[in-house]
Design a protein around this motif. Structure first.
Motif, PDB file in Angstrom:
ATOM      1  N   ALA A 183      -4.126   0.425  -2.106  1.00 25.86           N
ATOM      2  CA  ALA A 183      -3.651  -0.943  -1.839  1.00 25.86           C
ATOM      3  C   ALA A 183      -3.643  -1.743  -3.132  1.00 25.86           C
ATOM      4  O   ALA A 183      -4.552  -1.622  -3.958  1.00 25.86           O
ATOM      5  CB  ALA A 183      -4.525  -1.619  -0.800  1.00 25.86           C
ATOM      6  N   PHE A 184      -2.622  -2.598  -3.268  1.00 26.59           N
ATOM      7  CA  PHE A 184      -2.430  -3.339  -4.521  1.00 26.59           C
ATOM      8  C   PHE A 184      -1.493  -4.517  -4.249  1.00 26.59           C
ATOM      9  O   PHE A 184      -0.778  -4.543  -3.249  1.00 26.59           O
ATOM     10  CB  PHE A 184      -1.818  -2.421  -5.584  1.00 26.59           C
ATOM     11  CG  PHE A 184      -0.684  -1.587  -5.060  1.00 26.59           C
ATOM     12  CD1 PHE A 184       0.611  -2.065  -5.044  1.00 26.59           C
ATOM     13  CD2 PHE A 184      -0.921  -0.313  -4.555  1.00 26.59           C
ATOM     14  CE1 PHE A 184       1.650  -1.316  -4.540  1.00 26.59           C
ATOM     15  CE2 PHE A 184       0.115   0.448  -4.044  1.00 26.59           C
ATOM     16  CZ  PHE A 184       1.407  -0.047  -4.038  1.00 26.59           C
ATOM     17  N   SER A 240       0.826  -1.208   0.000  1.00 29.35           N
ATOM     18  CA  SER A 240       0.000   0.000   0.000  1.00 29.35           C
ATOM     19  C   SER A 240       0.859   1.255   0.000  1.00 29.35           C
ATOM     20  O   SER A 240       2.013   1.243   0.431  1.00 29.35           O
ATOM     21  CB  SER A 240      -0.931   0.018   1.217  1.00 29.35           C
ATOM     22  OG  SER A 240      -0.166   0.133   2.410  1.00 29.35           O
ATOM     23  N   ILE A 241       0.226   2.330  -0.501  1.00 21.24           N
ATOM     24  CA  ILE A 241       0.813   3.669  -0.427  1.00 21.24           C
ATOM     25  C   ILE A 241      -0.191   4.538   0.308  1.00 21.24           C
ATOM     26  O   ILE A 241      -1.377   4.570  -0.066  1.00 21.24           O
ATOM     27  CB  ILE A 241       1.062   4.268  -1.818  1.00 21.24           C
ATOM     28  CG1 ILE A 241       2.018   3.408  -2.623  1.00 21.24           C
ATOM     29  CG2 ILE A 241       1.595   5.687  -1.703  1.00 21.24           C
ATOM     30  CD1 ILE A 241       2.152   3.865  -4.071  1.00 21.24           C
ATOM     31  N   CYS A 242       0.276   5.211   1.337  1.00 21.93           N
ATOM     32  CA  CYS A 242      -0.593   6.132   2.067  1.00 21.93           C
ATOM     33  C   CYS A 242       0.011   7.527   1.996  1.00 21.93           C
ATOM     34  O   CYS A 242       1.168   7.732   2.364  1.00 21.93           O
ATOM     35  CB  CYS A 242      -0.753   5.699   3.517  1.00 21.93           C
ATOM     36  SG  CYS A 242      -1.894   6.755   4.441  1.00 21.93           S
ATOM     37  N   ILE A 243      -0.799   8.482   1.513  1.00 23.62           N
ATOM     38  CA  ILE A 243      -0.344   9.872   1.386  1.00 23.62           C
ATOM     39  C   ILE A 243      -1.067  10.690   2.440  1.00 23.62           C
ATOM     40  O   ILE A 243      -2.303  10.748   2.458  1.00 23.62           O
ATOM     41  CB  ILE A 243      -0.646  10.418  -0.024  1.00 23.62           C
ATOM     42  CG1 ILE A 243      -0.001   9.515  -1.085  1.00 23.62           C
ATOM     43  CG2 ILE A 243      -0.171  11.848  -0.166  1.00 23.62           C
ATOM     44  CD1 ILE A 243      -0.546   9.731  -2.474  1.00 23.62           C
ATOM     45  N   ILE A 297      -8.991   1.562  -2.282  1.00 24.70           N
ATOM     46  CA  ILE A 297      -8.711   2.974  -2.031  1.00 24.70           C
ATOM     47  C   ILE A 297      -9.412   3.371  -0.734  1.00 24.70           C
ATOM     48  O   ILE A 297     -10.585   3.024  -0.525  1.00 24.70           O
ATOM     49  CB  ILE A 297      -9.218   3.880  -3.175  1.00 24.70           C
ATOM     50  CG1 ILE A 297      -8.487   3.582  -4.484  1.00 24.70           C
ATOM     51  CG2 ILE A 297      -9.046   5.349  -2.810  1.00 24.70           C
ATOM     52  CD1 ILE A 297      -8.982   4.407  -5.661  1.00 24.70           C
ATOM     53  N   GLU A 298      -8.671   4.091   0.117  1.00 23.22           N
ATOM     54  CA  GLU A 298      -9.274   4.684   1.311  1.00 23.22           C
ATOM     55  C   GLU A 298      -8.804   6.125   1.392  1.00 23.22           C
ATOM     56  O   GLU A 298      -7.616   6.393   1.296  1.00 23.22           O
ATOM     57  CB  GLU A 298      -8.880   3.918   2.570  1.00 23.22           C
ATOM     58  CG  GLU A 298      -9.556   4.463   3.810  1.00 23.22           C
ATOM     59  CD  GLU A 298      -9.311   3.607   5.058  1.00 23.22           C
ATOM     60  OE1 GLU A 298      -9.718   4.016   6.147  1.00 23.22           O
ATOM     61  OE2 GLU A 298      -8.694   2.524   4.911  1.00 23.22           O
ATOM     62  N   THR A 340     -11.803  -3.055  -6.063  1.00 25.73           N
ATOM     63  CA  THR A 340     -12.808  -3.895  -5.402  1.00 25.73           C
ATOM     64  C   THR A 340     -13.389  -3.253  -4.153  1.00 25.73           C
ATOM     65  O   THR A 340     -14.430  -3.684  -3.666  1.00 25.73           O
ATOM     66  CB  THR A 340     -12.186  -5.249  -4.998  1.00 25.73           C
ATOM     67  OG1 THR A 340     -11.093  -5.015  -4.105  1.00 25.73           O
ATOM     68  CG2 THR A 340     -11.706  -6.009  -6.225  1.00 25.73           C
ATOM     69  N   GLU A 341     -12.709  -2.225  -3.626  1.00 21.98           N
ATOM     70  CA  GLU A 341     -13.193  -1.611  -2.382  1.00 21.98           C
ATOM     71  C   GLU A 341     -12.763  -0.148  -2.330  1.00 21.98           C
ATOM     72  O   GLU A 341     -11.632   0.190  -2.680  1.00 21.98           O
ATOM     73  CB  GLU A 341     -12.645  -2.365  -1.165  1.00 21.98           C
ATOM     74  CG  GLU A 341     -13.180  -1.874   0.158  1.00 21.98           C
ATOM     75  CD  GLU A 341     -12.635  -2.671   1.335  1.00 21.98           C
ATOM     76  OE1 GLU A 341     -12.703  -2.177   2.466  1.00 21.98           O
ATOM     77  OE2 GLU A 341     -12.116  -3.802   1.109  1.00 21.98           O
ATOM     78  N   LEU A 342     -13.710   0.721  -1.889  1.00 19.19           N
ATOM     79  CA  LEU A 342     -13.378   2.142  -1.718  1.00 19.19           C
ATOM     80  C   LEU A 342     -14.034   2.637  -0.443  1.00 19.19           C
ATOM     81  O   LEU A 342     -15.249   2.452  -0.240  1.00 19.19           O
ATOM     82  CB  LEU A 342     -13.866   2.957  -2.920  1.00 19.19           C
ATOM     83  CG  LEU A 342     -13.416   4.430  -2.948  1.00 19.19           C
ATOM     84  CD1 LEU A 342     -13.201   4.904  -4.373  1.00 19.19           C
ATOM     85  CD2 LEU A 342     -14.433   5.348  -2.248  1.00 19.19           C
ATOM     86  N   LYS A 343     -13.238   3.261   0.434  1.00 13.08           N
ATOM     87  CA  LYS A 343     -13.735   3.807   1.695  1.00 13.08           C
ATOM     88  C   LYS A 343     -13.463   5.303   1.728  1.00 13.08           C
ATOM     89  O   LYS A 343     -12.372   5.751   1.366  1.00 13.08           O
ATOM     90  CB  LYS A 343     -13.036   3.151   2.889  1.00 13.08           C
ATOM     91  CG  LYS A 343     -13.373   1.697   3.090  1.00 13.08           C
ATOM     92  CD  LYS A 343     -12.648   1.157   4.332  1.00 13.08           C
ATOM     93  CE  LYS A 343     -12.984  -0.314   4.552  1.00 13.08           C
ATOM     94  NZ  LYS A 343     -12.290  -0.857   5.755  1.00 13.08           N
TER      95      LYS A 343
END
Length: 868
Positions: A712-713, A689-692, A751-752, A777-780
């Motif tokens: 996330a990937f 994952s990459i979190c900015i 994606i969150e 598949t998922e977005l928050k």
């Protein structure tokens, strides 16, 4: 008498025919132009101008023949000098082996200035880049080239004698060889000196009996005594004598007791003749260049004729070290590897200012290249280089010592320890003579003369602080077992009031590292050749100490311990020590290149480690690549680093994702951009994952603040990330740019994001992401404030892809009109926390919490904790 000379002038001409004795008279204010007169007595107020302009000198046939013969002698002499001096025999050369002078000689930094105590301390104590800055400041102010040693100074004074001072191994004799070669080749002093003689004091010591100057010169060069006499008589004012190694000349009381020697043909003990030459009693018109160590410069200055000039070889500048490496390896690839490796070590690159150490390091690395080994294993430890340097000086610069080598080194160690304990690098004369029996003859000490109001003060120092630290360590490890333990325990006694993060005293870190380096098997073998032995219990005590420290000590000292193990370079013990530690954690440390080498070596000795955690100020991609080969040995790798620039951050991230060797169970990197925006990259076998994060809320997208974004990937998707494009997207704050970047992720799964509120336009933008990112598949979405009614209406009327699940969480106001939209409205009872689900089943909403208290909201705002 038959005419002997004819001469004429372009001015008023006065003609004279004379024999050996000539008398000349002129009226007041008039001038006589005449040849130079020798063997005559001249009285009256007569001013003689040699080679007066406008005057042509006609020599008789015999004189012309003599001049022609001298020229022929000098020409042949130059040819022989070129042949003899073009090659260099190195310390490790076997019979018949040599290298060309041009392949080794590099111009050292030469200055013509006496420095004050503050400047000397600066030179002795600085290292790495700060040391190079010191050298650059000296170079810009007072440096000179070889061709300007005899130039006139600012007052128009040209010296008759030049002192060229330098420490042992700083290249004095090498420089002399270069001067001789360049003069003979016509590249140096071509107009100034007709002939240059090279006298080595070490060779003069071996001449027995009484000799004349002419005979001494014939011992030192290829000319006969008759040829030398002929040259000296022709033009003594164009003769340069180079006296090399004055500190090695055995001076006796004869030089003070014997009557002055003024004739080059007069015989006397060689040292007496040489001193009379230095004083200017013999051939006063000639010029002198004298090399000496600093310990004999004051003695030399008292003997030497004037006017004098002081010059000092400081060694190589940073540019000089680089040039020496290039000449030594004569291969760009090998040069690049060797120089880059040495430049990463602050202690070694500083020591490389000493030419002999430069040669030792290059020779060691070259041998490793020849055997096909890696350069990093060729230069095992800093300690080994220092031991090789000491051995070289003991073998080649310590002839005629009045004491044994063990006694000499032990006394040096005592002196070094005293200076370390008193935090002094400039040592007073009384202390030095009390500790060291013959400091003037000691090649490891420098003698310094300072002005103190109306008097001079003599002090001593080691060549550099690192040598003082080395000799302190050497003194400790050769002590008997009990004395060593007492001193070592005292060395690291920590004040009870000190913080656990203090290193007490920090000035002894290098001493302890050298002590571990001296335990190395190969190093001990070298020491034993000089009669120095380390007690087995001393070795055991040091090893037991570091094992205990590694298990119990705080993380701030971890790199210090790694450096100790690196210097020891004993693989089995390093493995034992690292397994005792199990993990490496360092907080608040600036990571140097030498730290990377220590971490690399110590980790290579282990099969597997639990965790590597580095919370640092900076870690460049260059340093990351240095430690990359061992990162797979750690189950968890966590790096929290700060980039010096956005471009450096991008470079590091590109390096991270480009490398496919990262097989740790978890790999976390948190990097801080210049704009206080951080990127957290987490790599694992399951999902990366990459979190900015942007805590200052400056990233405005579609009227809402995008405070964080997490992507996330699969691990395989790392290679698809365009970090430059990501950086540009962050700074552009453009919704279309964000949409384009996210859609370029072919393997993006989750994606969150955290925003301040959910507006209508933001809802539309989020739905566009869903439609265009087919792998998602998922977005928050977490709204720190309100899910606005206009945004919720867009979600209610939308359709989502069956394979994608969307959730939205935030505050919602229950009022029918004038709904709450600002953060100060949070505590009102009409607000509640809700969660919206949007999936293939349709739209649904659930209430998570009726309302939040104002105290809770204030606490979250102060601490930065999420409200939800």
């Amino acid at each position: 008498m038959d005419p002997f000379y004819k001469f004429r002038s372009n001015n008023d001409i006065s003609t004279s025919h004379s024999g050996p004795n000539v008398s000349a008279a002129a009226q007041s204010g008039s001038h006589i132009t005449a040849p130079v007169l020798t063997n005559n007595t001249i009285t009256g107020n007569v001013h003689i101008i040699h080679n007066a302009p406008g005057c042509t000198l006609y020599l008789p046939p015999s004189e012309e023949t003599q001049t022609s013969a001298s020229r022929s002698v000098i020409l042949n002499y130059k040819k022989l000098i070129c042949t003899e001096y073009q090659c260099v025999t190195e310390y490790n050369s076997r019979p018949g082996e040599h290298v060309l002078l041009s392949e080794r000689y590099t111009q050292p930094l030469i200055i013509q200035k006496h420095r004050d105590p503050k400047e000397r301390e600066e030179e002795i104590c600085s290292s790495g880049e700060s040391f190079q800055q010191v050298l650059r400041s000296r170079s810009s102010d007072d440096s000179v080239h070889l061709n300007s040693l005899f130039d006139r100074d600012s007052r128009g004074i040209s010296p008759s004698a030049v002192i060229l001072q330098g420490n042992s191994g700083n290249g004095k004799s090498f420089t002399v060889q270069k001067i001789m070669m360049d003069w003979a080749s016509g590249d140096l002093y071509k107009e100034r000196f007709d002939i240059v003689f090279h006298l080595k004091c070490k060779e003069i010591n071996r001449i027995s009996g009484k000799k004349s100057l002419v005979e001494i010169l014939s011992y030192s060069c290829s000319l006969t005594s008759d040829q030398i006499s002929q040259v000296l008589q022709h033009s003594p004012e164009k003769v340069l004598f180079i006296i090399d190694g004055f500190d090695e000349l055995r001076l006796t009381q004869d030089i003070y007791g014997m009557s002055p020697n003024t004739d080059p043909l007069q015989k006397a003990p060689p040292e007496v003749v040489l001193c009379d030459l230095l004083r200017g009693r013999i051939l006063p018109e000639s010029f002198l260049l004298v090399t000496s160590r600093s310990t004999f410069t004051d003695t030399l200055s008292k003997l030497l004729k004037g006017p004098q000039r002081f010059s000092e070889i400081m060694g190589f500048s940073e540019k000089g070290v680089e040039e020496y490496f290039q000449k030594f390896f004569q291969n760009e690839e090998l040069f690049g590897k060797a120089y880059t490796f040495v430049k990463t070590n602050e202690t070694l690159i500083t020591a490389c200012s000493i030419p002999v150490i430069c040669w030792i390091i290059c020779t060691t690395i070259k041998e490793r290249f020849k055997s096909g080994a890696d350069v990093t294993s060729g230069l095992e430890t800093t300690t080994s280089i220092y031991v090789d340097f000491v051995s070289t000086l003991l073998e080649h610069h310590c002839q005629g010592l009045s004491q044994s080598v063990p006694t000499l080194l032990r006394s040096l160690g005592q002196l070094a320890e005293r200076g370390m304990l008193e935090q002094q690098v400039l040592l007073d004369e009384k202390t030095v003579y009390k500790t060291v029996s013959d400091p003037a003859g000691n090649p490891f000490l420098c003698k310094l003369l300072f002005k103190r109001t109306i008097r001079q003060e003599t002090m001593f120092s080691f060549m550099h602080l690192s040598f003082q630290e080395f000799f302190t360590a050497l003194y400790y490890v050769i002590l008997d077992e009990e004395e060593f333990q007492r001193k070592f325990t005292q060395l690291f006694s920590i004040d009870k009031n000190s913080s656990e993060y203090d290193i007490s005293p920090p000035r002894f870190e290098a001493v302890v590292q050298f002590a571990f380096g001296l335990l190395n098997k190969d190093v001990r073998r070298t020491l034993e050749k000089h009669g120095l032995f380390i007690h087995p219990k001393t070795q055991a005590h040091l090893k037991e100490w570091i094992l205990e420290e590694l298990q119990n000590d705080s993380s701030c000292k971890v790199f210090f311990y790694l450096h100790c193990l690196y210097e020891l370079h004993e693989e089995d013990f390093v493995k034992e020590a690292m397994e005792a530690r199990k993990s490496i954690c360092a907080y608040g440390v600036v990571m140097r290149r030498t730290d990377c080498w220590a971490l690399l070596y110590c980790s290579q000795c282990c099969q597997c480690m639990e965790q590597l955690t580095l919370v640092l100020f900076r870690l460049s991609s260059e340093k990351f690549l240095m430690i990359l080969p061992v990162l797979h040995k750690f189950k968890i790798v966590s790096l929290n680093v700060e980039g010096s620039s956005d471009s450096e951050t991008i470079d590091l991230m590109c390096t991270l994702t480009r490398e496919q060797t990262l097989s740790s169970h978890r790999f976390d990197v948190r990097h801080l951009f210049e704009t206080y925006l951080s990127i957290h990259l987490s790599i694992s076998e399951e999902l990366s994952s990459i979190c900015i994060d942007h805590p200052r809320c400056e990233n405005l997208v579609l009227g809402a603040y995008l405070r964080s974004l997490s992507l996330a990937f699969p691990k395989a998707g790392l290679i698809d990330i365009d970090w430059t494009r990501l950086s540009q997207t962050i700074h552009r704050r453009d919704s279309d740019a964000w949409l384009s970047f996210l859609c370029s992720f072919s393997k993006l799964e989750k994606i969150e994001m955290t925003v301040d509120c959910l507006s209508k336009v933001l809802s539309v933008w989020i739905l566009q992401i869903i439609q265009n990112c087919s792998s998602l598949t998922e977005l928050k979405v977490n709204a720190e404030m309100f899910l606005l009614e206009e945004g919720i209406e867009i979600l209610q009327s939308s359709l989502t892809r069956p394979a994608c699940i969307m959730t939205f969480q935030g505050f919602m106001c229950n009022k029918q009109s004038q709904k709450c939209t600002q953060w100060e409205d949070f505590s009102r009872s009409c607000n509640q926390v809700v969660k919206i689900h949007l999936n293939s089943q349709g739209f649904s909403m659930e209430t998570l919490q009726k309302s939040l208290s104002w105290n809770y909201i204030s606490h979250c705002l102060i601490t930065g904790r999420k409200l939800l």
